[in-house]
Design a protein around this motif. Structure first.
Motif, PDB file in Angstrom:
ATOM      1  N   ALA A 229     -44.800 -62.100 -26.987  1.00 36.75           N
ATOM      2  CA  ALA A 229     -45.468 -63.139 -27.786  1.00 36.75           C
ATOM      3  C   ALA A 229     -44.587 -64.379 -27.887  1.00 36.75           C
ATOM      4  O   ALA A 229     -43.368 -64.269 -28.054  1.00 36.75           O
ATOM      5  N   ARG A 230     -45.200 -65.552 -27.795  1.00 40.84           N
ATOM      6  CA  ARG A 230     -44.439 -66.777 -28.034  1.00 40.84           C
ATOM      7  C   ARG A 230     -43.933 -66.754 -29.477  1.00 40.84           C
ATOM      8  O   ARG A 230     -44.707 -66.498 -30.400  1.00 40.84           O
ATOM      9  N   SER A 231     -42.629 -67.003 -29.655  1.00 41.24           N
ATOM     10  CA  SER A 231     -42.050 -66.822 -30.983  1.00 41.24           C
ATOM     11  C   SER A 231     -41.180 -68.007 -31.384  1.00 41.24           C
ATOM     12  O   SER A 231     -40.779 -68.824 -30.550  1.00 41.24           O
ATOM     13  N   PHE A 232     -40.884 -68.049 -32.680  1.00 42.41           N
ATOM     14  CA  PHE A 232     -40.124 -69.164 -33.251  1.00 42.41           C
ATOM     15  C   PHE A 232     -39.273 -68.680 -34.419  1.00 42.41           C
ATOM     16  O   PHE A 232     -39.672 -67.795 -35.163  1.00 42.41           O
TER      17      PHE A 232
ATOM     18  N   ALA B 136     -41.921 -63.846 -23.303  1.00 45.00           N
ATOM     19  CA  ALA B 136     -42.708 -65.041 -23.670  1.00 45.00           C
ATOM     20  C   ALA B 136     -41.741 -66.072 -24.242  1.00 45.00           C
ATOM     21  O   ALA B 136     -40.628 -65.735 -24.645  1.00 45.00           O
ATOM     22  N   GLY B 137     -42.176 -67.317 -24.310  1.00 46.15           N
ATOM     23  CA  GLY B 137     -41.292 -68.402 -24.750  1.00 46.15           C
ATOM     24  C   GLY B 137     -40.765 -68.218 -26.163  1.00 46.15           C
ATOM     25  O   GLY B 137     -41.455 -67.701 -27.039  1.00 46.15           O
ATOM     26  N   MET B 138     -39.511 -68.652 -26.360  1.00 43.19           N
ATOM     27  CA  MET B 138     -38.911 -68.588 -27.703  1.00 43.19           C
ATOM     28  C   MET B 138     -38.283 -69.936 -28.031  1.00 43.19           C
ATOM     29  O   MET B 138     -37.488 -70.467 -27.260  1.00 43.19           O
ATOM     30  N   VAL B 139     -38.650 -70.471 -29.195  1.00 43.77           N
ATOM     31  CA  VAL B 139     -38.134 -71.768 -29.631  1.00 43.77           C
ATOM     32  C   VAL B 139     -37.403 -71.592 -30.962  1.00 43.77           C
ATOM     33  O   VAL B 139     -37.859 -70.868 -31.847  1.00 43.77           O
TER      34      VAL B 139
ATOM     35  N   GLU C 233     -42.682 -74.209 -22.651  1.00 48.27           N
ATOM     36  CA  GLU C 233     -42.809 -74.170 -21.182  1.00 48.27           C
ATOM     37  C   GLU C 233     -41.445 -74.044 -20.517  1.00 48.27           C
ATOM     38  O   GLU C 233     -41.274 -73.268 -19.578  1.00 48.27           O
ATOM     39  N   ILE C 234     -40.470 -74.817 -21.020  1.00 52.32           N
ATOM     40  CA  ILE C 234     -39.113 -74.737 -20.455  1.00 52.32           C
ATOM     41  C   ILE C 234     -38.565 -73.326 -20.655  1.00 52.32           C
ATOM     42  O   ILE C 234     -37.958 -72.741 -19.762  1.00 52.32           O
ATOM     43  N   SER C 235     -38.805 -72.784 -21.837  1.00 53.61           N
ATOM     44  CA  SER C 235     -38.322 -71.441 -22.162  1.00 53.61           C
ATOM     45  C   SER C 235     -38.821 -70.423 -21.142  1.00 53.61           C
ATOM     46  O   SER C 235     -38.056 -69.600 -20.634  1.00 53.61           O
ATOM     47  N   GLU C 236     -40.110 -70.491 -20.835  1.00 46.38           N
ATOM     48  CA  GLU C 236     -40.684 -69.512 -19.910  1.00 46.38           C
ATOM     49  C   GLU C 236     -40.300 -69.805 -18.464  1.00 46.38           C
ATOM     50  O   GLU C 236     -40.019 -68.892 -17.689  1.00 46.38           O
ATOM     51  N   GLU C 237     -40.231 -71.084 -18.115  1.00 44.81           N
ATOM     52  CA  GLU C 237     -39.910 -71.421 -16.720  1.00 44.81           C
ATOM     53  C   GLU C 237     -38.461 -71.072 -16.378  1.00 44.81           C
ATOM     54  O   GLU C 237     -38.171 -70.580 -15.289  1.00 44.81           O
ATOM     55  N   PHE C 238     -37.544 -71.321 -17.333  1.00 37.19           N
ATOM     56  CA  PHE C 238     -36.121 -71.129 -17.033  1.00 37.19           C
ATOM     57  C   PHE C 238     -35.551 -69.842 -17.630  1.00 37.19           C
ATOM     58  O   PHE C 238     -34.364 -69.579 -17.529  1.00 37.19           O
ATOM     59  N   ASP C 239     -36.393 -69.046 -18.277  1.00 37.46           N
ATOM     60  CA  ASP C 239     -35.981 -67.775 -18.870  1.00 37.46           C
ATOM     61  C   ASP C 239     -34.827 -67.965 -19.861  1.00 37.46           C
ATOM     62  O   ASP C 239     -33.736 -67.419 -19.700  1.00 37.46           O
ATOM     63  N   THR C 240     -35.098 -68.734 -20.891  1.00 36.45           N
ATOM     64  CA  THR C 240     -34.061 -69.025 -21.896  1.00 36.45           C
ATOM     65  C   THR C 240     -34.706 -69.363 -23.238  1.00 36.45           C
ATOM     66  O   THR C 240     -35.793 -69.945 -23.260  1.00 36.45           O
ATOM     67  N   PRO C 241     -34.062 -69.021 -24.349  1.00 36.63           N
ATOM     68  CA  PRO C 241     -34.525 -69.628 -25.605  1.00 36.63           C
ATOM     69  C   PRO C 241     -34.271 -71.129 -25.531  1.00 36.63           C
ATOM     70  O   PRO C 241     -33.376 -71.568 -24.802  1.00 36.63           O
ATOM     71  N   VAL C 242     -35.040 -71.919 -26.255  1.00 35.27           N
ATOM     72  CA  VAL C 242     -34.832 -73.367 -26.285  1.00 35.27           C
ATOM     73  C   VAL C 242     -34.673 -73.804 -27.743  1.00 35.27           C
ATOM     74  O   VAL C 242     -35.467 -73.415 -28.602  1.00 35.27           O
ATOM     75  N   ILE C 243     -33.619 -74.582 -27.994  1.00 37.27           N
ATOM     76  CA  ILE C 243     -33.403 -75.096 -29.344  1.00 37.27           C
ATOM     77  C   ILE C 243     -34.014 -76.489 -29.448  1.00 37.27           C
ATOM     78  O   ILE C 243     -33.845 -77.312 -28.543  1.00 37.27           O
ATOM     79  N   VAL C 244     -34.743 -76.751 -30.525  1.00 38.70           N
ATOM     80  CA  VAL C 244     -35.196 -78.105 -30.823  1.00 38.70           C
ATOM     81  C   VAL C 244     -34.394 -78.582 -32.033  1.00 38.70           C
ATOM     82  O   VAL C 244     -34.451 -77.981 -33.101  1.00 38.70           O
TER      83      VAL C 244
END
Lengths: 191, 576
Positions: free
Chosen positions: B67-70, B95-98, B145-156
């Motif tokens: 699941a996309r998570s935050f 799934a993407g993680m922000v 999208e970046i998270s899923e494409e590059f297989d990484t959590p992304v910090i905003v």
């Protein structure tokens, strides 16, 4: 249009967030680009609270610096004096005459300056001082002095009244709407 | 339709539109409203976790599950969650993680001014930084999208001005991605040495790919002005100040991706101008990067420094030599620092500590204000939970000399966050320490969030409530008692007794925050001016509703909630 800047200042708990929300709503409905910047957290606990509202064709910075504000709307006299330096030459200073002692005055470490209203009047700004607290109590609650002051501001500007009424309807819970509309009218008449 | 939205509300809207399904956070100014706003969308499961480490681990679990998570936190919260962050960088996501981290330039509501970009660099996790509400929403969606494409959590990365400024945002519909399949993959998710070594190689390769992405990503934008006298490289809130102060006088490279940063894009931009200013708040991270990649015609920190916020006036003055005129009164305007509210349950307890001249190891919350005059009761405040652990160290260092006159004070939410592990240390290592839990039944300073002791969850539904008395006893503290901070004599007696005891004890000072809607207030008290002798004993409480007018105490009826501690304090019975 050049960006216009309005500061809403007061003491934590006086309801500056609602005032800025009303104003933001009116300005957005007028088709302006709008930014409203608030302070949350520790300073809300009875400290000086400042909200910036800016509007124009394109607004960049959300904050207002010294000498930039077209209007300062203050819920308390000492805060009006504190924010005087932010006012542009020829800007409007709208203030409630209410005085709330800050803790250094309460503890006796400092004194609340005498006759601030007179000193502000002599400072060469366009001052409108109203007893917003009494008018708010007349409308039904001391808490509505924020809306009274927005009424004063509305009377000094020429945004259509309908926009203010819509903003009140959107921002105030239905239960308190009539009371706040009354406070707004009393403010308009007080100018 | 366009709407005015707080940066934090726009962030939450981005979570909604991106199809985020799972949110777990710990409140902290200026990040709190992201999670509060996200909880308003029925499609998102949202919760308060006891601390940021738990929140980030929960979000990573949800991501691995598909699941996309935050998870969201303030800058110092990311220190607490640093442990999972650095390894989540290795595992990557399913799934993407922000992750939102909100820095507090200018320390409007924080204990330090750290720059969270350091964590992104050190953990090798990409970091995006929006400049207004519209970008908050757009960047969050791109972050998934970046998270899923590059297989990484992304910090905003947020900042006080971006988080707490409203600007217009266009709300769009939610995209609802299906739950991704979960397949067992220990090489990716079990970070023991053999597997982690392979993943470290992956992380380094990923960083190179992200640098290539940064070169052409729409996150990084060049705004050329024909009238430019110089170039500016900037990020976040500073971009807005640059545009307002300089207008067409500068060409701007706005970095929306602050880790990793592009190389060629910066080199090409800087080559166009004789002078390039790097305008970034706090640390000189972009500026150092410029020098590292051989861009030496930059200036930044030597002009703007490392402290506090930058603004349009500072930029106009430093770069254009323009200063605005302003009027001020010659009068001395007294400061108005924040204070404990009228009726605050912490006041009575702090008054007793101040009166007894107790050394107080403090913590993070509204009660940090107990350090201010006239109570001046607090000796130290460091970070979440430090009151209890530091008290233990203090007492072990000074022995019985301090054990009978030193206490820790900590709120209910902070105790659950990271105070209870300190209490375990006290019990386990046989420390004669006295801990006071200020249980006001809410997380106060951040604006009334539920926590594991309140019996309600983030959505306001009933939830299991931790019983603090039983928890402290289970930890191994035998002396546990509850007092009402509205009763000064009772509090004072309890503090004296527990300090005198030769073993560890916990005092729970229990009374809900006076600002809670369900708390019924008593009628305001009045001072009988004929009886008042002007002794100012009531003034020692530091209540904002009490002041002295013409030598007599006066109570402001609009503020007084009838807590009655001033009545107890007035020995001549002038307060009724």
């Amino acid at each position: 249009m050049e960006t216009k800047s309005i500061m809403i200042v007061g003491v934590g708990g006086q309801g500056s967030l609602l005032a800025s929300r009303l104003l933001g709503n009116v300005l957005l409905a007028q088709g302006y680009d709008v930014k409203v910047s608030e302070v949350h957290g520790m300073s809300q606990r009875g400290g000086s609270v400042v909200t910036y509202v800016k509007y124009g064709d394109k607004v960049y910075s959300p904050v207002i610096e010294k000498g930039e504000a077209d209007a300062v709307i203050s819920f308390e006299l000492l805060e009006a004096a504190r924010c005087l330096p932010f006012l542009k030459k020829g800007g409007h200073l709208i203030t409630s005459v209410q005085q709330i002692d800050p803790m250094p005055v309460v503890t006796g470490a400092a004194e609340y300056p005498a006759d601030l209203e007179g000193k502000l009047r002599d400072a060469g700004v366009d001052l409108v001082a109203v007893d917003a607290l009494s008018l708010a109590e007349q409308a039904g609650t001391a808490k509505a002095s924020n809306v009274v002051l927005m009424g004063v501001f509305a009377a000094l500007t020429d945004f259509p009244d309908e926009l203010w009424q819509n903003a009140l309807e959107q921002c105030v819970p239905p239960k308190f709407l009539e009371l706040n509309k009354k406070a707004f009218e009393l403010g308009k008449a007080a100018k | 339709m366009k709407k005015l939205m707080l940066g934090n509300a726009a962030f939450a809207r981005g979570l909604y539109e991106a199809g985020c399904k799972f949110v777990s956070s710990y409140p902290g100014t200026p990040s709190t409203e992201i999670t509060e706003e996200a909880a308003k969308y029925d499609e998102i499961y949202a919760e308060w976790a006891p601390n940021e480490k738990v929140a980030m681990e929960a979000a990573l679990g949800a991501s691995i599950a598909g699941a996309r998570s935050f998870c969201g936190m303030k800058h110092v919260g990311l220190n607490v969650a640093a442990d999972p962050l650095y390894t989540a960088s290795y595992t990557g996501v399913n799934a993407g993680m922000v992750i939102a981290v909100a820095d507090d330039q200018g320390m409007h509501s924080s204990q330090n001014e750290q720059d969270s970009r350091h964590h992104a660099i050190a953990s090798k996790v990409p970091m995006l930084e929006p400049s207004d509400s519209g970008e908050c929403k757009d960047f969050v969606k791109l972050a998934f999208e970046i998270s899923e494409e590059f297989d990484t959590p992304v910090i905003v990365r947020m900042s006080t001005r971006v988080a707490h400024s409203q600007s217009s945002v266009e709300a769009l519909d939610r995209n609802e991605p299906a739950l991704r399949e979960y397949t067992k993959n220990p090489q990716k998710y079990v970070m023991m040495p053999a597997f982690a070594k392979t993943r470290h190689v992956f992380v380094e390769e990923r960083t190179q790919k992200l640098i290539a992405y940064a070169e052409t990503s729409p996150l990084n934008r060049v705004e050329i002005s024909d009238k430019a006298e110089f170039g500016v490289i900037t990020n976040g809130a500073a971009y807005q100040y640059v545009k307002e102060a300089l207008g067409e006088k500068a060409s701007v490279l706005k970095l929306g991706m602050v880790n990793p940063m592009p190389v060629k894009l910066i080199q090409d931009f800087a080559a166009k101008y004789e002078k390039v200013y790097v305008i970034e708040e706090l640390e000189g991270i972009i500026e150092e990067h410029c020098r590292n990649i051989g861009v030496n015609n930059v200036q930044g920190k030597e002009i703007f420094g490392y402290i506090g916020e930058i603004n349009q006036a500072v930029i106009a003055e430093k770069l254009l030599g323009v200063k605005r005129e302003f009027i001020s009164l010659s009068e001395n305007i007294p400061n108005r620092p924040p204070v404990m509210c009228a009726g605050c349950p912490h006041r009575g307890l702090f008054y007793c500590l101040s009166k007894l001249k107790v050394t107080v190891s403090g913590d993070i919350g509204c009660y940090t204000l107990g350090a201010a005059a006239p109570l001046t009761a607090v000796d130290t405040t460091i970070c979440m939970g430090a009151s209890i652990s530091a008290l233990h160290g203090f007492n072990k260092a000074r022995g019985s000399e301090s054990e009978h006159k030193t206490v820790a004070v900590i709120g209910d939410s902070t105790f659950m966050h990271s105070g209870m592990t300190g209490l375990v240390n006290i019990a386990y290592n046989n420390s004669n320490s006295t801990v006071i839990i200020l249980d006001n039944s809410i997380t106060g300073m951040t604006g009334h969030q539920q926590n594991p002791t309140t019996g309600k969850n983030l959505k306001g539904d009933p939830a299991a409530a931790v019983n603090l008395e039983e928890l402290c006893r289970a930890i191994g503290i035998k002396r546990v008692r509850v007092v009402d901070p509205y009763h000064l004599a009772e509090c004072e007696a309890a503090i004296k007794e527990e300090l005198a005891a030769d073993e560890a004890s916990v005092i729970i000072s229990r009374r809900p925050c006076a600002l809670l809607k369900y708390v019924k207030h008593n009628p305001p008290f009045k001072v009988d001016a004929d009886k008042c002798v002007g002794c100012k004993m009531c003034m020692k409480l530091g209540c904002p509703a009490i002041s002295i007018k013409d030598g007599k105490a006066v109570i402001d009826h609009t503020q007084c909630v009838g807590c009655g501690i001033c009545k107890e304090q007035c020995k001549i019975g002038a307060i009724e």
